[in-house]
Design a protein around this motif. Structure first.
Motif, short mmCIF file in Angstrom:
data_model
loop_
_atom_site.label_atom_id
_atom_site.label_comp_id
_atom_site.label_asym_id
_atom_site.label_seq_id
_atom_site.Cartn_x
_atom_site.Cartn_y
_atom_site.Cartn_z
N LYS A 342 49.12 45.44 67.97
CA LYS A 342 48.18 46.55 68.12
C LYS A 342 48.86 47.90 67.85
O LYS A 342 48.30 48.78 67.22
N GLU A 343 50.10 47.99 68.32
CA GLU A 343 50.80 49.29 68.27
C GLU A 343 51.41 49.57 66.89
O GLU A 343 51.45 50.72 66.46
N PHE A 344 51.90 48.51 66.23
CA PHE A 344 52.61 48.73 64.97
C PHE A 344 51.90 48.00 63.83
O PHE A 344 51.85 46.77 63.83
N ARG A 345 51.40 48.78 62.88
CA ARG A 345 50.66 48.17 61.77
C ARG A 345 51.57 47.37 60.86
O ARG A 345 51.16 46.43 60.21
N ASP A 346 52.87 47.77 60.83
CA ASP A 346 53.81 47.09 59.93
C ASP A 346 54.59 46.00 60.67
O ASP A 346 55.70 45.67 60.28
N TYR A 347 54.00 45.45 61.73
CA TYR A 347 54.73 44.43 62.51
C TYR A 347 54.95 43.16 61.67
O TYR A 347 54.01 42.69 61.01
N PRO A 348 56.18 42.63 61.68
CA PRO A 348 56.48 41.47 60.82
C PRO A 348 55.51 40.30 61.08
O PRO A 348 55.39 39.83 62.21
N PRO A 349 54.82 39.84 60.02
CA PRO A 349 53.74 38.86 60.22
C PRO A 349 54.22 37.46 60.57
O PRO A 349 53.47 36.66 61.10
N LEU A 350 55.50 37.17 60.26
CA LEU A 350 55.99 35.80 60.47
C LEU A 350 56.23 35.48 61.95
O LEU A 350 56.25 34.32 62.36
N ARG A 351 56.34 36.49 62.75
CA ARG A 351 56.74 36.26 64.15
C ARG A 351 55.63 35.60 64.98
O ARG A 351 54.46 35.90 64.82
N MET A 352 56.08 34.71 65.87
CA MET A 352 55.20 34.12 66.89
C MET A 352 55.67 34.69 68.23
O MET A 352 56.76 35.24 68.31
N PRO A 353 54.89 34.53 69.31
CA PRO A 353 55.34 35.13 70.58
C PRO A 353 56.66 34.57 71.12
O PRO A 353 57.57 35.33 71.42
N ILE A 354 56.79 33.23 71.22
CA ILE A 354 57.99 32.70 71.91
C ILE A 354 58.64 31.51 71.21
O ILE A 354 59.88 31.38 71.24
N ILE A 355 57.85 30.65 70.57
CA ILE A 355 58.43 29.48 69.88
C ILE A 355 58.17 29.63 68.38
O ILE A 355 57.00 29.73 67.97
N PRO A 356 59.23 29.64 67.56
CA PRO A 356 59.04 29.82 66.12
C PRO A 356 58.00 28.87 65.53
O PRO A 356 58.02 27.68 65.86
N PHE A 357 57.11 29.40 64.73
CA PHE A 357 56.06 28.68 63.99
C PHE A 357 55.02 27.99 64.86
O PHE A 357 54.07 27.41 64.36
N LEU A 358 55.20 27.98 66.16
CA LEU A 358 54.31 27.19 67.01
C LEU A 358 53.47 27.99 67.98
O LEU A 358 52.25 27.89 68.04
N LEU A 359 54.18 28.80 68.80
CA LEU A 359 53.50 29.40 69.95
C LEU A 359 53.92 30.85 70.13
O LEU A 359 55.10 31.14 70.17
#
Ligand SMILES: NC(=O)c1ccc[n+]([C@@H]2O[C@H](COP(=O)([O-])OP(=O)(O)OC[C@H]3O[C@@H](n4cnc5c(N)ncnc54)[C@H](OP(=O)(O)O)[C@@H]3O)[C@@H](O)[C@H]2O)c1
Length: 359
Positions: A342-359
């Motif tokens: 919400k805060e950063f429009r250029d936030y890296p799109p590949l990131r997940m919250p806690i588990i890579p590619f999953l969660l």
């Protein structure tokens, strides 16, 4: 203009645009504000008066809508923190840290640094107040939460009287893994205590006092439960012996290093004394490269540490503690991830919250 300081007085207009012009501090740095400045000066000259328009702020109880306070002549550039201080003068029982002021009774709390003239309010701003309850400093909270498990675990490790029966008082386990587990557990909480004191730069000074009871029950309770079984005279070491312990120790150590590295990276994002929030990026330290894939790698490493500890001790309460911690941290990580997006429009799109590619 006024007092030799080039401050331009607001012509309060009410409505969404609320304040007509800005202080010169804004104007000189912002081209659009410059336009606003010249426009307002023209209008002011035409009217032939230079009256500072001050705001009125009424504070209502968010639950009952009862009027609690009316503040006259508030500077338009007053911050919410300053308004809280003014409110405290009439209601000393509600010191600033326990106040939540909102634009909507059920809306989000305004930030201390929000400025009145930038809020969508008219010349009379209505703010809704909620009492957050007695507050306690974050540092005290963390020290209490983390010193407890450290101390409690050691009571079981040293088998103080009234835990396992008289004949085991102050005896020592014959299993190496029990001693190793004690070192790992103690290390983990000492690290957390030191990080709380010397690494983290928190943005919130306080937290509701009632939370400390909930948090301490969680941390202290689980520490006692885990320690009881791991240090029990009838404890049986893990099925695959030294190999399992070594693998688990490696996971634990790597994750502790990773967790610490992320905490240092987060610290470096925020200059001392500020509340700045930035997008965290990987640094030269390889442990921070997990930032490429997740928003909260400190939580990922934290969960990893407890999984390592569960494998090492092969103890069910440790596995449950890891699961509960994972669930809680996933909820927080999702919230933080949403805020970043919400805060950063250029936030890296590949990131997940806690588990890579999953969660
Ligand atoms: N075992 C468990 O159940 C459990 C549960 C929770 C936490 N923990 C441990 O405790 C550690 C700290 O937890 P936490 O929830 O406080 O972690 P956190 O929210 O990631 O915050 C760690 C520190 O970094 C700051 N920070 C976070 N993101 C930032 C950004 N984008 N820009 C600038 N500063 C930023 C935070 O400031 P703010 O004050 O602004 O947030 C805080 O001072 C965790 O990493 C974990 O190791 C364990």
């Amino acid at each position: 203009m006024v007092n030799g300081v080039l401050s331009v007085w607001a012509l309060g207009r009410g409505g969404a645009e609320s304040w007509f012009c800005h202080s010169v501090h804004n104007c000189v740095t912002d081209q659009s504000s410059l336009t606003t400045l010249s426009l307002s000066v023209t209008v002011t000259a035409h009217w032939g008066q230079m009256q500072p328009v001050k705001a009125k702020v009424e504070i209502l109880d968010a639950k009952t809508r009862e009027k609690l306070c009316f503040l006259d002549k508030v500077e338009p550039h007053a911050t919410i923190a300053e308004i809280k201080n003014l409110f405290t003068k009439t209601h000393p029982q509600w010191y600033p840290a326990r106040q939540s002021l909102r634009l909507d009774p059920k809306g989000k709390s305004l930030k201390d640094e929000d400025v009145l003239q930038k809020l969508p309010v008219g010349t009379t701003a209505t703010l809704y107040f909620r009492d957050l309850g007695a507050q306690i400093s974050w540092v005290t909270v963390f020290l209490t939460e983390y010193a407890g498990p450290l101390f409690i675990y050691l009571l079981f490790y040293f088998r103080v009287p009234f835990i396992y029966g008289h004949k085991y008082d102050f005896t020592s386990s014959r299993h190496t893994v029990v001693h190793l587990a004690c070192i790992c557990h103690s290390f983990h909480y000492i690290k957390r205590l030191l990080e709380t004191l010397f690494v983290h730069r928190f943005s919130h000074g306080t937290m509701p006092l009632r939370n400390i009871f909930k948090n301490c029950t969680y941390y202290w309770g689980f520490a006692a439960w885990m320690a009881y079984y791991i240090n029990h005279p009838l404890y049986t070491p893990p099925t695959y012996g030294a190999q399992q312990v070594k693998l688990a120790l490696a996971i634990f150590v790597i994750c502790q290093l990773g967790n610490f590295s992320i905490h240092m990276a987060l610290r470096d994002l925020r200059p001392a004394g500020s509340k700045t929030r930035k997008i965290p990026y990987p640094t030269k330290n390889p442990f921070t490269w997990l930032f490429l894939l997740v928003s909260c790698p400190n939580y990922t490493y934290e969960v990893g540490s407890w999984i390592g500890f569960a494998i090492m001790t092969q103890c069910l309460p440790v596995a449950l503690f890891s699961l509960v911690g994972f669930t809680q941290m996933t909820i927080w990580a999702k919230g933080k991830h949403r805020s970043y997006l919400k805060e950063f429009r250029d936030y890296p799109p590949l990131r997940m919250p806690i588990i890579p590619f999953l969660l």
